[in-house]
Structures are given as C-alpha cells and as structure tokens.
Design a protein around this motif. Structure first.
Motif, PDB file in Angstrom:
ATOM      1  N   SER A 323       0.856  -1.186   0.000  1.00  0.00           N
ATOM      2  CA  SER A 323       0.000   0.000   0.000  1.00  0.00           C
ATOM      3  C   SER A 323       0.892   1.237   0.000  1.00  0.00           C
ATOM      4  O   SER A 323       2.041   1.191   0.453  1.00  0.00           O
ATOM      5  CB  SER A 323      -0.908   0.002   1.231  1.00  0.00           C
ATOM      6  N   ASP A 326      -0.581   4.763   3.206  1.00  0.00           N
ATOM      7  CA  ASP A 326      -0.224   4.700   4.624  1.00  0.00           C
ATOM      8  C   ASP A 326       1.232   4.266   4.800  1.00  0.00           C
ATOM      9  O   ASP A 326       1.562   3.541   5.737  1.00  0.00           O
ATOM     10  CB  ASP A 326      -1.149   3.735   5.363  1.00  0.00           C
ATOM     11  N   CYS A 332      -0.644  -6.726  -0.012  1.00  0.00           N
ATOM     12  CA  CYS A 332      -1.696  -7.530  -0.641  1.00  0.00           C
ATOM     13  C   CYS A 332      -1.042  -8.639  -1.449  1.00  0.00           C
ATOM     14  O   CYS A 332      -0.096  -8.396  -2.217  1.00  0.00           O
ATOM     15  CB  CYS A 332      -2.561  -6.664  -1.549  1.00  0.00           C
ATOM     16  N   VAL A 344      -4.821  -9.719   2.619  1.00  0.00           N
ATOM     17  CA  VAL A 344      -4.190  -8.467   3.035  1.00  0.00           C
ATOM     18  C   VAL A 344      -3.480  -8.736   4.357  1.00  0.00           C
ATOM     19  O   VAL A 344      -4.051  -9.342   5.272  1.00  0.00           O
ATOM     20  CB  VAL A 344      -5.220  -7.333   3.193  1.00  0.00           C
ATOM     21  N   PHE A 368      -2.675  -1.604  -4.771  1.00  0.00           N
ATOM     22  CA  PHE A 368      -3.459  -0.691  -3.950  1.00  0.00           C
ATOM     23  C   PHE A 368      -3.628   0.633  -4.686  1.00  0.00           C
ATOM     24  O   PHE A 368      -2.714   1.088  -5.385  1.00  0.00           O
ATOM     25  CB  PHE A 368      -2.751  -0.408  -2.622  1.00  0.00           C
ATOM     26  N   ASN A 369      -4.773   1.281  -4.486  1.00  0.00           N
ATOM     27  CA  ASN A 369      -4.935   2.651  -4.943  1.00  0.00           C
ATOM     28  C   ASN A 369      -3.955   3.519  -4.144  1.00  0.00           C
ATOM     29  O   ASN A 369      -3.956   3.480  -2.913  1.00  0.00           O
ATOM     30  CB  ASN A 369      -6.370   3.123  -4.705  1.00  0.00           C
ATOM     31  N   PRO A 370      -3.109   4.296  -4.792  1.00  0.00           N
ATOM     32  CA  PRO A 370      -2.084   5.051  -4.052  1.00  0.00           C
ATOM     33  C   PRO A 370      -2.648   6.119  -3.129  1.00  0.00           C
ATOM     34  O   PRO A 370      -1.932   6.607  -2.250  1.00  0.00           O
ATOM     35  CB  PRO A 370      -1.220   5.657  -5.159  1.00  0.00           C
ATOM     36  N   ASP A 372      -5.852   5.659  -1.590  1.00  0.00           N
ATOM     37  CA  ASP A 372      -6.847   5.041  -0.714  1.00  0.00           C
ATOM     38  C   ASP A 372      -6.526   3.556  -0.585  1.00  0.00           C
ATOM     39  O   ASP A 372      -6.764   2.777  -1.508  1.00  0.00           O
ATOM     40  CB  ASP A 372      -8.251   5.245  -1.300  1.00  0.00           C
ATOM     41  N   SER A 373      -5.989   3.160   0.571  1.00  0.00           N
ATOM     42  CA  SER A 373      -5.578   1.775   0.759  1.00  0.00           C
ATOM     43  C   SER A 373      -6.746   0.816   0.889  1.00  0.00           C
ATOM     44  O   SER A 373      -6.547  -0.399   0.866  1.00  0.00           O
ATOM     45  CB  SER A 373      -4.685   1.656   1.998  1.00  0.00           C
ATOM     46  N   SER A 374      -7.967   1.346   1.029  1.00  0.00           N
ATOM     47  CA  SER A 374      -9.120   0.459   1.097  1.00  0.00           C
ATOM     48  C   SER A 374      -9.558  -0.025  -0.274  1.00  0.00           C
ATOM     49  O   SER A 374     -10.429  -0.888  -0.385  1.00  0.00           O
ATOM     50  CB  SER A 374     -10.294   1.168   1.789  1.00  0.00           C
ATOM     51  N   ILE A 376      -8.469  -1.895  -3.734  1.00  0.00           N
ATOM     52  CA  ILE A 376      -7.489  -2.811  -4.320  1.00  0.00           C
ATOM     53  C   ILE A 376      -8.000  -3.236  -5.690  1.00  0.00           C
ATOM     54  O   ILE A 376      -9.201  -3.484  -5.871  1.00  0.00           O
ATOM     55  CB  ILE A 376      -7.269  -4.048  -3.428  1.00  0.00           C
ATOM     56  N   TRP A 389     -11.710  -2.987   0.767  1.00  0.00           N
ATOM     57  CA  TRP A 389     -11.275  -3.600   2.021  1.00  0.00           C
ATOM     58  C   TRP A 389     -11.677  -2.717   3.183  1.00  0.00           C
ATOM     59  O   TRP A 389     -11.363  -1.523   3.205  1.00  0.00           O
ATOM     60  CB  TRP A 389      -9.754  -3.804   1.986  1.00  0.00           C
TER      61      TRP A 389
END
Length: 851
Positions: A323, A326, A332, A344, A368-370, A372-374, A376, A389
């Motif tokens: 990720s 963060d 992942c 994860v 991961f979206n750079p 928003d780590s939620s 994928i 996630w």
C-alpha cells in the motif's frame, strides 16, 4: 625310565618355545607403540596451551570427531560483510560445528587426528607450528595463508610420505591410486564460492507470467542511487546501472539469496529500501515440500526482515503489492491456488487481516490505490476486479473484502489484462491482449435496479485507445504525469499525454524482443526489460542500449577460454554467446539456426568447436565469428566436443554411441577424420583427454567407463585398471576412479549432470539435478565425501566450468535459462585469492559485488 622322553615330546617342546619367543617379541612391539603414542601426546601438549584445549568448557560436537586431517585448514565458516557500494571487503573466519570443511580422505583416528609440529604430513606437505597450523580435534583457529614457497604440491615427494611404497612410480603421480584415499598436505586456504553477476534476465516460458522489474531509490552516503530490482531463478538481483566494474558510474550487482525456490513476483516498498518477494512451492532433494512464502527484506543490508504467509499460500505467490497511502503498512498477496486467494497482511506484524477467494481465472497483477488503501485492483484473464477492504486493522482475519467487477459493456472483452496503472485523477488505465488501453472510471449507482443491500456503484470503461499491435505487457506512470506503454509485436514504447494522446515513441530493435517491463530511472532515463531477457537503458529520444542480456531457453553448452576470463554458452534458443567475465557483459552472439548442446575452445583460443543436435558440428573463429569448418557426423545429437591438450586432435561424442576423432591443423581451422572409437553400448555423455594427448576416458548413458588408445589406432583398452593412474588434462567425466565420492547415496545415475576439476587439481565442482552446485576436494575417492553446497538456480544445473586461472566458476541453469558466475575463494591460482565479503552469517555467501 622317568628321565626318558617320548618320541613326540621333542617337536612339541620346540613349538612351545617358538610361540613363547613370538609372544615376547609382540610384547616388546606393543611397548614401543605405547612409547611412540606417549611421545606424540607430549608433543601435542607442548604445541597447544591447556587453555585452548579446554575452550569454553563445552564438549566438542560430534562432527568434530572428523576434524581436518594434518596440514589442512581448520573448519571455517566464511562470514560476509556488505559495505554499501564499496568493493573492498574483509575476511572473517568463524567456528562451525558442522562438517569439517572439505575432507575427502579417511577420517582421522580419535585422539590422534593431528600431527605434531614439524612432522611431514601425508602427501608430502609439512604442517608447521605457525598460526596456520590446525590444533587438536575441535580447536579452530583463524587461518593465516602461507607463502607460496611453503605450499606443497600434490606431486611433491618426501622421505616420510606414505606414497613412497615399493612402487616408486606412485610418488610421481598427481592422481595415482595410491593417494586417492590419502589426504593432501596442502596448507592452502579453504575453498568457497561467492556469486557474482547473474547474466540472464527474466526467463520466460509459454504459459508462465513474466516478472516486472521494480526500482528503489536508496540513500547511500548522502547520494540518491537508483537500483533496478529483478529476479532470476531463486535470486533477487539489485543492479546499479553504471557501465561495469571500474567503469563510469560504477555499475554493480548485489543479491538476495534467502529464497529456497523460484521467485515469482516482487514489489518495492514506498520507502524505496524494503523489498517483498514471493516464491513458488517446490520440493527439496529429499522430497520435503518447500512452502510458498513472501520475504520482506532490506535492500541495503540484504537481511530478511519478515516472513509473510508461511503455510498460508498454495502452489506459489503469483502477485503482490505494498500500500502507498499509509507508507506501506499493508501488503496484498494473490496466490496460485485454484481460487487465487486474495489476502491483506500487516507488514510490521506479519498478520493476516483479510482473505477471500478472488476468481478461478489467472490473476496477473494486483495493486493498492495510491490515495486510498481500502481500494485494491486485480486483473488477469478476462477480468478486472475492484475490491473494497474494510475493517480488521489490527485484528487478525477480521477484515472484509467485497468485489466490484469491471463492466466492459459495448467494448470487446479481451482475453488477458496483464497490467494496469492508477492515474492522478483517480481513473485507472489497463493494457490488454488486444493492444488497447482502456480508461476505467466509477459509474454512479443505478437506483432503478438496486441489488442486495441497495444500489451498487460500478466501474466502467470511459475511453479506449488502440495503442499497440499485440499484447500490452507494461504500463508505467512517469513523474511528470505521462504514461508509458510497451509490448506487443510492434516492439514500440509509447509516451501518452492527457486524453491518451501519443506524445513520443521509440522502437526496440528486433533482436532484443518486445517490451515486457518498464521502470523509470534518474531524469529522463528509462530501463526496459524485454521478452528476450535483455535489460535496456536509454530514453525515447536517444534510443536504448543493452546493459544486461541473456538466453531465453534451456542451456547445456558451456566452455571457458584457455587464457582469458571469457566463456561461451549455447542452448535450445539456438544462440551462441561469448561472455566477458571481467565486464560481465556479452561480447558477441550469433544465431546457430539449430540447438547448440556442447562447445570447446581450441588450446590457442583462436577457434571454438560447437556441437549441435543434428549431428552437425561447427568451428568458428572467435574474433571474426566466421564459420571456418562445418562437418556432419551421423544424424544423432552431439553431447560433447573436446580438443586434446596439444590441440592436434578433436574428439566428438555422439548419441550414436561413437566417438569421432579428427586431426586438427595448428590454427584449428582445418580438420580431417583420424578414426572412430566404437565400443560403447549407449550414447556418449562425457570424455576427457590424457595429458600426453594419447588416451581418452569416456562415459556413456548406461554408466559405463571406457578407455581408448587414440595414438594406437582408437583401440579400446580392455584392462581399465591400467588407466586409473593415468594423468588427465581435464576431468569432466562424472564417473571415474577419482570422483566416485561425489555421488550421494541412492543416486540413480542421472542426479549429476556435470563435473569439472579445477586446473590446479585441488577441487571438483559438481552440478546436480536438485538446483545445487557442490564443491568437493580433489581427488574425491571417499564415499559420502563432504562438500560445500551452493543454491540459487531454480532448475537442474546443466554444466559447470572453471575459468582458466580457477578464479571463477560458471554454472548454467536448465529451464531457468540462467548463467551464474561465482568467485572462488582461496583458489590458490595466479595472484591473491579474492576476499570474502560480509559479516552476516545468514547471508552467506551473498555479498555486495561489482558487475
């Protein structure tokens, strides 16, 4: 009549007296033996202080009962030290409770395994009382290399040498049957190997995913240095572009060798220092399963920091990503099971936070979206999945993953989507097997068709651009916001601006293959990995030049130059390549049009003979690369070609069970048939010439050893024991009197593919079917002889050869198409032995090395 003796009493009395006399003689001999042992023990006590005999108070491990025999270096474990980008390293020797180095002679008797100071050791060597002398069993000392003048030769004779038997000629034989089981008295440094550059890059095969290189910016000494990270077989390579050793920029390689099986994928942490690499499942030599796992390691120290998912993955790790929003707190992973499980993980604690079945189709990429780590994204065979996630942070297995499938709508669904990249505005670009770049955006929820739990947001295609002919294998977001795409049959590298407007492009030369991976270097520099295992460096305006090249298919043919640090390789990709061992670069390559299986340099080095799979063999000029001779012998494949040490003959071993002998001109350019050696009942596998150039030793596929008198008309020598003391110019036969100890218990005869004796006749390198390279002491005529084992290859090792000065060893991988060049430590050849890097035992023998 009492004083009279019977007629039989005389002989009986004489026999009794004779027995009594013999008993007294034996008792006197026993007293002499006891006195000699007492004197030896007294000398040992004088040589070694009592404090060193006691050590730390702990008893010596059982392995120390096989302590190094007289005159040999003590058991030492080389510890390696990595000093960033420095090339100067130091040696540190540490005690090891394991096997005592390379001891192929008989084990020393208990309590008398060492000789007193100043006595002659077996083989004619003298064990002095200096710092380099071994102590009693269980005592290890730092080894001080002796002067060359004090180093005994294997052929040297001594008045107390056990080789001086009634057969006086044995003392003159370097490898005679009398000293096959006698430990050499050499006090040279112990031998070891250190890997230096891995020349092949990105081995590919039909149906397998190809790795992508990644870049990390490492702060070393206050300067930003770009390292390209890629993998080959079981090794992850960190390569610093710079032109080679001593060249501009000081290019070099370093290696992470913590994996036990082939690496399949890797990802670089946002901090630019940590790297995650995932390996496939496998089995070791004993059939024990090797489980797939992810290693997180430090690219500066090459130390493993975390082991993720041991026992949690099936078959292998197919894709992984850190990720970014963060600072790389999460990882992942997608495995290679039938369901391609998506999980994860908490990187700091190695804890699984969420897991779900993704799809039964192949998954080729994950990220991961750079911002928003939620969020994928995964892509692969005919799908793009967007995952959400939620929860589970800090709670093992309590998170949830929900999937939203990308909708192609009116657009044709491609067969494969091998890559994607996130744009700054939140959209996602994907490259597919149709050559199209698709732009994906979030579509508003449709309130008219609510699903379970209400209306769901979907992802759809908002734009499409046809970018390439054939598949797009790589997309790269540049620092200026533009996007690079590459791959396909057109071999084009295209830069795209906003709205997928083509800004600039370049074409990769055909002999390098198509674009498979793209990474951004310093400034405008780009690094490109290709489908033909080349790493290119350059930019779109000036073009690209190769910094690393390699083979693309299984390798078998290998030979080293007789006077230069060069070697030649060939294999199933039909390429014949000459490599420069100093610059670790490709000198030249040609297309053989057929599979090359074996090769050998003429002693002059001016020409090289190459055997092909059709019974045809070629002789090429090494300077002009022109074919000076083209001959066909039968219609079976050729497995070995070997010049005699004087260069007057060429022997060719064929799968038609015949060894063809040719007379060769002084320059090696011309040849004529001299004879044929016929007598094997199976195909020829290996052969060697005697030092006088008159005899040949050969092995065949049915594990037969035959000897031939070439000068006498290619006649077979029926009495093979007459040849066991003959001196051989090379020793590459895997079966022989002097190397039978290299075979492990339970071998089926095919477990060892190649063998090579060093030119100074001190060690033997062995390539086996279990991805390992072994180093034995020569001669190796002791069953279950100990060896040093080196891993790194991901397939059967097909060939090993020492360079002309024994400073390096080259090994070839089979299916992994890799070439490993190893530095030999303690070689005892011309010049000082290279130092052993690093003080970290867990990294031995990986090191910081120059290309």
């Amino acid at each position: 009549m009492d004083g009279a003796a019977g007629p039989g009493d005389g002989p009986a009395r004489e026999a009794l007296q004779s027995l009594s006399q013999r008993l007294r003689v034996q008792e006197q001999e026993m007293e002499l033996v006891k006195a000699a042992l007492a004197e030896a023990l007294r000398l040992l006590r004088l040589q070694v202080p009592p404090s060193s005999l006691q050590g730390s108070g702990t008893p010596a491990p059982p392995g120390d009962s096989l302590a190094a025999p007289p005159g040999l270096p003590p058991t030492c474990t080389p510890s390696l030290v990595s000093r960033g980008t420095q090339t100067e390293t130091e040696v540190e020797l540490k005690s090891s409770p394991g096997p005592p180095g390379l001891s192929n002679g008989p084990p020393a008797p208990q309590g008398a395994s060492e000789e007193p100071s100043g006595t002659q050791s077996e083989g004619g060597g003298s064990s002095s009382s200096g710092a380099g002398s071994p102590g009693p069993p269980g005592i290890l000392r730092p080894l001080q290399p002796p002067q060359r003048a004090d180093t005994p030769r294997r052929n040297s004779s001594s008045s107390s040498s056990p080789s001086e038997r009634p057969r006086q000629k044995l003392s003159r034989k370097a490898i005679s049957s009398a000293n096959l089981l006698v430990r050499s008295g050499s006090t040279e440094r112990s031998w070891d190997l250190t890997p230096i550059p891995v020349l092949s890059l990105f081995p590919t095969a039909v149906g397998e995913k190809t790795p992508s290189p990644a870049l990390g910016a490492l702060d070393l000494g206050g300067a930003i240095t770009i390292w390209v990270v890629y993998f080959i077989a079981c090794v992850v390579v960190l390569y610093r572009p710079g032109g080679g050793p001593g060249g501009p920029g000081g290019g070099g390689q370093r290696h992470y060798r913590g994996h036990t099986d082939c690496v399949r994928c890797l990802a670089v942490h946002p901090d630019g220092v940590r790297v995650a690499s995932g390996q496939t499942a496998g089995v070791d030599k004993d059939g024990k399963p090797l489980q797939p796992v992810v290693h997180i390691w430090d690219s500066e120290t090459l130390l493993k920091l975390q082991e993720i998912g041991l026992g949690a993955f099936e078959r292998g790790v197919g894709a992984l990503a850190f990720s970014a929003a963060d600072q790389g707190a999460f990882l992942c992973v997608v495995d290679d099971s039938n369901e391609h499980m998506l999980s994860v993980w908490d990187c700091s604690r190695g804890m699984k936070l969420a897991e779900i079945k993704s799809t039964n189709d192949s998954v080729l990429a994950v990220g991961f979206n750079p911002r928003d780590s939620s969020c994928i994204v995964t892509s692969g065979k005919s799908h793009v999945h967007f995952w959400n996630w939620s929860g589970g942070v800090g709670v093992p297995g309590n998170g949830t993953l929900t999937r939203k499938q990308g909708v192609f709508g009116k657009y044709k669904k491609p067969k494969f989507i091998p890559c994607f990249v996130f744009l700054p505005d939140g959209d996602i670009l994907t490259g597919d097997s149709e050559g199209n770049i698709l732009t994906w955006g979030r579509s508003p929820s449709d309130s008219k068709t609510p699903g379970r739990g209400g209306a769901k947001e979907t992802y759809g295609i908002v734009a499409q651009a046809h970018a390439h002919e054939g598949s797009i294998f790589a997309l790269c977001l540049r620092r200026d916001g533009t996007v690079l795409s590459g791959g396909g049959r057109d071999r084009r590298l295209v830069q795209w601006g906003p709205g997928l407007v083509a800004l600039q492009e370049a074409e990769i030369p055909e002999h390098f293959g198509a674009v498979r991976a793209i990474a951004e270097g310093l400034g405008s520099e780009l690094l490109v990995g290709t489908t033909k295992n080349a790493l290119l460096r350059g930019d779109l305006a000036q073009g690209f030049s190769p910094v690393i090249q390699g083979h693309t298919d299984e390798l078998w043919g290998l030979c080293t130059h007789p006077s230069q640090n060069r070697f030649l390789t060939c294999g199933h990709d039909r390429q014949l390549c000459l490599w420069d061992g100093e610059s670790h670069a490709l000198a030249w390559s040609i297309d053989l049009k057929e599979t090359g299986l074996c090769a050998d340099f003429h002693p002059s080095g001016a020409v090289v003979a190459v055997g092909l799979n059709t019974g045809r063999w070629l002789v090429l000029d090494t300077e002009t690369r022109e074919i000076v001779s083209d001959v066909i012998d039968g219609n079976e494949q050729l497995s070995v070609v070997r010049y005699s040490p004087d260069g007057l003959y060429l022997a060719i071993g064929s799968h038609d069970n015949v060894i063809y002998i040719y007379s060769v001109s002084s320059d090696g350019a011309k040849s004529s048939r001299f004879g044929r050696c016929m007598g094997h009942s199976s195909f020829i596998t290996h052969l060697d010439w005697s030092k006088d150039g008159n005899f040949i030793m050969s092995n065949s596929g049915d594990y037969e050893i035959l000897y031939w008198d070439v000068a006498g008309g290619c006649k077979q020598l029926k009495n093979r024991y007459e040849s066991r003391d003959r001196e051989w110019a090379t020793y590459t036969c895997v079966l022989g009197f002097h190397v039978y100890g290299v075979w492990p218990d339970g071998s089926d005869g095919t477990d060892i593919n190649s063998l090579c004796r060093s030119h100074n006749e001190r060690v033997v390198a062995v390539a086996d079917d279990f991805c390992k390279v072994h180093l034995f002491q020569y001669p190796c005529a002791r069953a279950k002889a100990p060896s040093r084992m080196y891993g790194g290859h991901g397939s059967h090792v097909t060939s090993v050869r020492f360079t002309h000065d024994d400073s390096h060893l080259v090994s070839l991988g089979g299916k992994d198409a890799s070439i490993f060049q190893w530095r030999v430590l303690g070689a005892g050849g011309a010049g000082p032995a290279p130092a052993t890097p690093s003080r970290t035992p867990s990294l031995s023998p990986a090191s910081s090395l120059d290309v």
